[in-house]
Design an enzyme around this catalytic site. Sequence first.
Site, PDB file in Angstrom:
ATOM      1  N   ASN A  59       0.844  -1.062  -0.275  1.00  0.00           N
ATOM      2  CA  ASN A  59       0.244  -0.273   0.436  1.00  0.00           C
ATOM      3  C   ASN A  59       0.931   0.864  -0.265  1.00  0.00           C
ATOM      4  O   ASN A  59       2.109   0.772  -0.825  1.00  0.00           O
ATOM      5  CB  ASN A  59      -1.059   0.714   0.950  1.00  0.00           C
ATOM      6  CG  ASN A  59      -0.137   0.503   2.336  1.00  0.00           C
ATOM      7  OD1 ASN A  59       0.573   0.047   2.335  1.00  0.00           O
ATOM      8  ND2 ASN A  59      -0.710   0.604   3.376  1.00  0.00           N
ATOM      9  N   CYS A  61       2.100   3.466   2.784  1.00  0.00           N
ATOM     10  CA  CYS A  61       2.879   3.977   3.381  1.00  0.00           C
ATOM     11  C   CYS A  61       3.728   2.461   3.525  1.00  0.00           C
ATOM     12  O   CYS A  61       4.612   2.045   4.573  1.00  0.00           O
ATOM     13  CB  CYS A  61       2.259   4.313   4.866  1.00  0.00           C
ATOM     14  SG  CYS A  61       1.663   5.736   4.531  1.00  0.00           S
ATOM     15  N   GLU A  63       3.260  -0.518   4.800  1.00  0.00           N
ATOM     16  CA  GLU A  63       3.196  -1.322   6.156  1.00  0.00           C
ATOM     17  C   GLU A  63       2.828  -2.865   6.017  1.00  0.00           C
ATOM     18  O   GLU A  63       2.700  -3.475   6.904  1.00  0.00           O
ATOM     19  CB  GLU A  63       2.345  -0.756   7.045  1.00  0.00           C
ATOM     20  CG  GLU A  63       0.555  -0.546   7.225  1.00  0.00           C
ATOM     21  CD  GLU A  63       0.537   1.255   5.991  1.00  0.00           C
ATOM     22  OE1 GLU A  63      -0.498   1.150   6.447  1.00  0.00           O
ATOM     23  OE2 GLU A  63       1.401   1.088   5.994  1.00  0.00           O
TER      24      GLU A  63
END
Length: 322
Positions: A59, A61, A63
């Site tokens: 995604n 970011c 994570e």
Amino acid sequence: ILYEKYEKEGKFKRRIKARDVWNKILESQIETGTPYILYKDSINEKSNQSNIGVIRSSNLCAEIVESTGVTKIQKEILKDKELLDKLGLGEFYGEEFVNETAVCNLASIALPKFINKNKTYNYNKLYEIAYSAVISLNNVIDVNYYPSSGAKFSNILHRPIGLGVQGLSDVFFTTGLPYESEEAKQLNREIFETIYYAAMRASCDLAKEQGPYASYKGSPISEGRFQFDLWGVKPSKRWDWEKLREDIKKHGVRNSLTTCIMPTASTASILGNEASCEAQTSNMYTRRVLSGEFILVNKYLVKELIKIGVWSDSVRRKIIAE
């Protein structure tokens, strides 16, 4: 293979040393935080979704990493009308394939809330909250609004959730532990071990009631392999991992993914914590997020300076200047 083929065919404009490219990437990361770099082979070796399909991206970011597109586990499921009806996905019966869009439901735990008055850490309370958070996140999957059929199909089939944290550096400030100390490292390990144990225990308990997630068969966890097993790491003896392993082998888990470390830039600011598991990068700085621009000050430093009687406007200006 393709890279080497194009290289031999001379399909390039100029040659650049790999180290020069790497140095530019590092320079950009230091200055801007981007680009994010993830290692595809390592991810696919260690992900609990390795049985679902190839993971090609993360995604925004970075994570959470999940399988997307036309996954290899679909073919059998799309022919199983009884299973699809049970999952509430009856409309997909008979489809040749579904272009899955990975979805993850996130929540973060405010870690400073579990510090006792004597500066010790309350792991039992952390366990309770992490356990409850997993139950809530799992419920979100069933009541959520999905903007596309691919997102709905993927999320209900694999049921991934992401339980993260905020304020780890606040914990170290409050307990007086240097970020890089052995004591801080041990505290860090036990915090995240507790969260992972609680998440897996909750997901297993959910599976006892509702059954494992649809694509559970063939996953690493279905074989009793936890994340630390995939990394070749041994946990501490704080929690009974072997009992949990046996329970999971018997009942399964309700969620293909359970934990992750998201940035928490906005929510951490709202709750007055430092973001995620990051160290505080400056004693005074400006943070820009979607909701606006905020000036953040190291409140722990200010408290200490007030305590010893040296906090003043001139000290504040010197901190800004430095």
